[in-house]
Design a protein around this motif. Structure first.
Motif, short mmCIF file in Angstrom:
data_model
loop_
_atom_site.label_atom_id
_atom_site.label_comp_id
_atom_site.label_asym_id
_atom_site.label_seq_id
_atom_site.Cartn_x
_atom_site.Cartn_y
_atom_site.Cartn_z
N TYR A 103 64.76 43.27 101.94
CA TYR A 103 65.60 44.46 101.89
C TYR A 103 66.84 44.33 102.76
CZ TYR A 103 67.34 49.15 102.54
OH TYR A 103 68.17 50.23 102.61
N THR A 104 67.99 44.56 102.16
CA THR A 104 69.28 44.62 102.85
C THR A 104 70.07 45.77 102.23
OG1 THR A 104 69.25 42.21 103.06
CG2 THR A 104 71.35 43.32 103.51
N PRO A 105 70.56 46.73 103.03
CA PRO A 105 71.22 47.91 102.46
C PRO A 105 72.31 47.58 101.46
CG PRO A 105 70.88 48.21 104.81
CD PRO A 105 70.47 46.80 104.49
N TYR A 106 73.16 46.62 101.78
CA TYR A 106 74.32 46.35 100.92
C TYR A 106 73.89 45.95 99.51
CZ TYR A 106 78.44 44.13 98.99
OH TYR A 106 79.48 43.79 98.16
N TYR A 107 72.84 45.12 99.40
CA TYR A 107 72.44 44.61 98.08
C TYR A 107 71.65 45.62 97.26
CZ TYR A 107 74.24 40.16 99.61
OH TYR A 107 75.08 39.17 100.06
N THR A 108 71.34 46.79 97.84
CA THR A 108 70.75 47.84 97.02
C THR A 108 71.77 48.40 96.03
OG1 THR A 108 71.26 49.55 98.67
CG2 THR A 108 69.09 48.51 98.80
N ASN A 109 73.04 48.08 96.23
CA ASN A 109 74.08 48.50 95.29
C ASN A 109 73.74 48.10 93.86
OD1 ASN A 109 76.13 49.95 96.67
ND2 ASN A 109 76.80 48.08 97.65
N TYR A 110 73.06 46.96 93.70
CA TYR A 110 72.70 46.48 92.37
C TYR A 110 71.81 47.49 91.63
CZ TYR A 110 70.34 43.60 88.82
OH TYR A 110 69.82 43.12 87.64
N PHE A 111 70.90 48.13 92.39
CA PHE A 111 69.97 49.09 91.79
C PHE A 111 70.59 50.49 91.68
CE2 PHE A 111 67.42 46.00 94.23
CZ PHE A 111 66.68 45.45 93.19
N LEU A 112 71.69 50.71 92.38
CA LEU A 112 72.24 52.07 92.49
C LEU A 112 73.67 52.17 91.97
CD1 LEU A 112 71.01 52.72 96.17
CD2 LEU A 112 69.83 53.32 94.04
#
Length: 353
Positions: A103-112
């Motif tokens: 988990y890394t906050p920045y790469y959650t952009n892919y899901f959001l």
């Protein structure tokens, strides 16, 4: 004035508590408690009136929104040097899905991607909890293996520059194109190792294709590997070779055309058309076969190139709801196979001509 400073701090801490990895939670919680303690102990020094409360709320919201933007801001475009372009240099980009391993906050952009940035910390908290259960997401492993074999085959054929790009991780497609152009490549073939045939349109917000073509760069997207006979043969054989017998098979996909072709191949073996269902909703598919009083069903994830969050977290939880009513087995992803490598190379060769 002091309360306004605390409002700034609390806005930042709220965003961080929601989005930062769990190991940081104790630190931010302690900071929050300390700030409350300091505020309470200094209440005699504070002049609190309605005006300051309104200002504090506004400052808190602004601080939260600004922190959200900093954490989840879109990637900046790297400098592209068009001065080194050579007509003799060509590149291949192996484009696949990809997800962050941890988990890394920045790469959650892919899901959001469809969420406003100021709501992303709230949604990322859920993703953070999922990753705390998964620990490590191994989605990229098989994709890297396929890319390695595709690279080996292509480079033994012609001296192409080869890059891998992920839709949900790094390097991104924008990164890979930048590397290729900066290496002097004038033609770029993108192998679409996903189930999505509309990647050109979907990646326009990340890649300025007009700028690239106006500077003499040719970009070609292959069709999805899902459209190849090799892929369809591989999935068909994989289902047929399953050791158990099933009275219900769910072809889980958004591409009904590909699923229909695979279903026609399977009909030659199973000779029963009513045991197949094409849908993109696993819940619906399981209920469909429960109503038909089936006892053993198989779901096949035709759109998952490798096993990630969807197949390791969401689908097992859906299947678990029905475990007392029916036996459910899943082919979670494409996996790794030489036929998949051939499918990717075929997509390349069709655009290389």
């Amino acid at each position: 004035m002091l309360i306004l400073l605390f409002a700034v701090l609390w806005g930042i801490l709220l965003c961080l508590l929601l989005s930062a990895p769990f190991p940081y939670t104790p630190l931010f919680t302690v900071l929050f408690i300390i700030s409350i303690t300091v505020l309470v102990s200094a209440k005699k020094m504070l002049i609190i009136n309605k005006k300051y409360i309104i200002y504090s709320v506004a400052v808190f919201i602004f601080s939260y929104i600004l922190t959200c933007y900093v954490i989840f801001k879109p990637p900046s475009q790297d400098f592209i040097n068009f001065g080194t372009i050579s007509q003799n240099k060509r590149a291949v980009i192996f484009l696949c899905e990809g997800e962050m391993e941890k988990y890394t906050p920045y790469y959650t952009n892919y899901f959001l991607q469809d969420k406003p940035f100021y709501l992303k910390p709230i949604y990322s908290y859920r993703i953070k909890k999922i990753y705390s259960e998964l620990e490590v997401n191994s989605k990229n492993n098989n994709l890297s293996l396929i890319a390695r074999d595709v690279k080996s085959s292509i480079l033994s054929y012609k001296p192409y520059y080869f890059y891998i790009a992920y839709l949900g991780y790094t390097p991104s497609l924008s990164d890979a194109i930048t590397y290729a152009v900066n290496d002097g490549c004038s033609e770029i073939i993108i192998i679409n190792y996903t189930s999505d045939n509309n990647l050109f349109e979907k990646t326009k917000k990340f890649v300025d294709y007009n700028k690239l073509t106006s500077n003499g760069i040719s970009i070609k997207f292959s069709k999805s590997v899902q459209e190849t006979g090799e892929f369809q043969q591989y999935i068909t054989e994989k289902i047929i070779n399953m050791p158990a017998k099933f009275d219900g098979i769910i072809l889980l996909t958004k591409n009904s055309e590909v699923a229909t072709i695979i279903k026609s191949h399977l009909n030659e073996h199973f000779r029963k058309d009513d045991i197949f269902l094409i849908t993109d909703d696993l819940d619906y598919g399981i209920n469909y076969f429960i109503k038909k009083q089936c006892s053993n069903i198989l779901y096949v994830c035709l759109d998952e190139s490798s096993s990630g969050i969807m197949t390791e977290y969401f689908y097992p939880k859906i299947a678990l709801k029905y475990s007392d009513k029916i036996k459910i087995v899943g082919i979670k992803d494409w996996g790794y196979d030489k036929l998949l490598v051939k499918a990717a190379i075929k997509c390349f060769l069709e655009n290389e001509k």
